[in-house]
Design a protein around this motif. Structure first.
Motif, PDB file in Angstrom:
ATOM      1  N   VAL A  49       0.847  -1.200   0.000  1.00  0.00           N
ATOM      2  CA  VAL A  49       0.000   0.000   0.000  1.00  0.00           C
ATOM      3  C   VAL A  49       0.879   1.245   0.000  1.00  0.00           C
ATOM      4  O   VAL A  49       0.617   2.204  -0.734  1.00  0.00           O
ATOM      5  CB  VAL A  49      -0.958   0.012   1.217  1.00  0.00           C
ATOM      6  CG1 VAL A  49      -1.664   1.355   1.346  1.00  0.00           C
ATOM      7  CG2 VAL A  49      -1.983  -1.111   1.104  1.00  0.00           C
TER       8      VAL A  49
ATOM      9  N   ILE B 135      -8.475   5.425   1.204  1.00  0.00           N
ATOM     10  CA  ILE B 135      -9.075   4.444   0.300  1.00  0.00           C
ATOM     11  C   ILE B 135     -10.549   4.285   0.683  1.00  0.00           C
ATOM     12  O   ILE B 135     -10.872   4.156   1.862  1.00  0.00           O
ATOM     13  CB  ILE B 135      -8.316   3.106   0.400  1.00  0.00           C
ATOM     14  CG1 ILE B 135      -6.865   3.330  -0.043  1.00  0.00           C
ATOM     15  CG2 ILE B 135      -8.988   2.031  -0.413  1.00  0.00           C
ATOM     16  CD1 ILE B 135      -5.919   2.231   0.351  1.00  0.00           C
TER      17      ILE B 135
ATOM     18  N   ALA C  17       2.342   1.789  -3.443  1.00  0.00           N
ATOM     19  CA  ALA C  17       1.371   1.930  -4.536  1.00  0.00           C
ATOM     20  C   ALA C  17       1.100   3.406  -4.785  1.00  0.00           C
ATOM     21  O   ALA C  17       1.325   4.252  -3.935  1.00  0.00           O
ATOM     22  CB  ALA C  17       0.074   1.212  -4.182  1.00  0.00           C
ATOM     23  N   ARG C  18       0.635   3.679  -5.955  1.00  0.00           N
ATOM     24  CA  ARG C  18       0.306   5.065  -6.312  1.00  0.00           C
ATOM     25  C   ARG C  18      -1.190   5.325  -6.117  1.00  0.00           C
ATOM     26  O   ARG C  18      -1.781   6.118  -6.821  1.00  0.00           O
ATOM     27  CB  ARG C  18       0.684   5.321  -7.776  1.00  0.00           C
ATOM     28  CG  ARG C  18       2.133   5.172  -8.048  1.00  0.00           C
ATOM     29  CD  ARG C  18       2.872   6.379  -7.517  1.00  0.00           C
ATOM     30  NE  ARG C  18       4.300   6.234  -7.808  1.00  0.00           N
ATOM     31  CZ  ARG C  18       5.234   6.672  -7.015  1.00  0.00           C
ATOM     32  NH1 ARG C  18       4.927   7.271  -5.903  1.00  0.00           N
ATOM     33  NH2 ARG C  18       6.488   6.526  -7.334  1.00  0.00           N
ATOM     34  N   SER C  19      -1.789   4.667  -5.154  1.00  0.00           N
ATOM     35  CA  SER C  19      -3.219   4.821  -4.911  1.00  0.00           C
ATOM     36  C   SER C  19      -3.501   6.101  -4.127  1.00  0.00           C
ATOM     37  O   SER C  19      -2.659   6.578  -3.376  1.00  0.00           O
ATOM     38  CB  SER C  19      -3.747   3.629  -4.099  1.00  0.00           C
ATOM     39  OG  SER C  19      -3.529   2.441  -4.783  1.00  0.00           O
ATOM     40  N   GLU C  20      -4.682   6.581  -4.315  1.00  0.00           N
ATOM     41  CA  GLU C  20      -5.124   7.758  -3.572  1.00  0.00           C
ATOM     42  C   GLU C  20      -5.463   7.347  -2.143  1.00  0.00           C
ATOM     43  O   GLU C  20      -6.135   6.346  -1.918  1.00  0.00           O
ATOM     44  CB  GLU C  20      -6.378   8.355  -4.233  1.00  0.00           C
ATOM     45  CG  GLU C  20      -6.120   8.968  -5.581  1.00  0.00           C
ATOM     46  CD  GLU C  20      -5.337  10.262  -5.496  1.00  0.00           C
ATOM     47  OE1 GLU C  20      -5.588  11.054  -4.581  1.00  0.00           O
ATOM     48  OE2 GLU C  20      -4.456  10.449  -6.356  1.00  0.00           O
TER      49      GLU C  20
ATOM     50  N   TYR D 260      -9.820  -3.517  -0.454  1.00  0.00           N
ATOM     51  CA  TYR D 260      -8.522  -3.214  -1.065  1.00  0.00           C
ATOM     52  C   TYR D 260      -7.407  -4.022  -0.409  1.00  0.00           C
ATOM     53  O   TYR D 260      -6.594  -4.661  -1.087  1.00  0.00           O
ATOM     54  CB  TYR D 260      -8.269  -1.706  -0.931  1.00  0.00           C
ATOM     55  CG  TYR D 260      -6.986  -1.211  -1.554  1.00  0.00           C
ATOM     56  CD1 TYR D 260      -6.832  -1.160  -2.933  1.00  0.00           C
ATOM     57  CD2 TYR D 260      -5.938  -0.770  -0.758  1.00  0.00           C
ATOM     58  CE1 TYR D 260      -5.665  -0.688  -3.510  1.00  0.00           C
ATOM     59  CE2 TYR D 260      -4.762  -0.294  -1.326  1.00  0.00           C
ATOM     60  CZ  TYR D 260      -4.638  -0.255  -2.696  1.00  0.00           C
ATOM     61  OH  TYR D 260      -3.479   0.212  -3.257  1.00  0.00           O
TER      62      TYR D 260
END
Length: 166
Positions: free
Chosen positions: A45, A54, A48-51, A60
């Motif tokens: 996590v 979440i 990762a380039r996730s916003e 996720y």
């Protein structure tokens, strides 16, 4: 990582780490492995380039953990197959832990590579490499030309060389 992302990650971890460990423990039957995979999940996590935050954190996190669990099982299966192959050799083979780790990592990489190839390419590659079939025999088995067999093998071997060089 911005202060906002750091705070969101901290909150995600605080609110879900215990749940994730329990979820993994139920699947693994082992608290130590569950802790390791939960740790690896949060590392994933972080990278990762996730916003953040979440929207569906448990969904996720469980998707990431499931993927890591599959990788772990696949790696363990490959390692056991390698050790069994060594045990079946007529003469004992001494392999240092470093070499053994390197071989297993290479086998895992090749396994992942073969998984990425199309079914036909993978099957043709394995028929030639593992079964020792001639190009003509493989062509007959799959109802393709020898040229098609060669093309599939070139594709597979090129991918293998890329793995070896990386």
């Amino acid at each position: 990582m911005s202060a906002l992302d750091h705070a969101a990650l901290h909150q995600l971890y605080s609110e879900n780490n215990g749940w994730l460990k329990g979820w993994l423990r139920a699947r693994l039957g082992n608290a130590a492995d569950a802790s390791d995979l939960a740790h690896d999940t949060f590392l994933r996590v972080m990278t990762a380039r996730s916003e953040l935050p979440i929207r569906e954190p448990r969904s996720y996190l469980s998707a990431i953990a499931r993927s890591l669990l599959i990788d772990k099982v696949r790696r363990r299966t490959i390692e056991q197959a390698y050790l069994q192959a060594l045990a079946l050799r007529p003469e004992p083979v001494e392999v240092s832990p470093e070499i053994r780790l390197s071989i297993i990592e290479m086998l895992v990489s090749i396994d992942a590579l073969l998984d990425e190839l199309g079914t036909r390419t993978r099957d043709i590659f394995l028929a030639v490499q593992l079964e020792g079939l001639t190009y003509a025999a493989v062509a007959e088995r799959y109802g393709v030309s020898v040229t098609t067999v060669k093309n599939h093998l070139i594709r597979a071997m090129t991918r293998c060389l890329l793995v070896i060089e990386s």
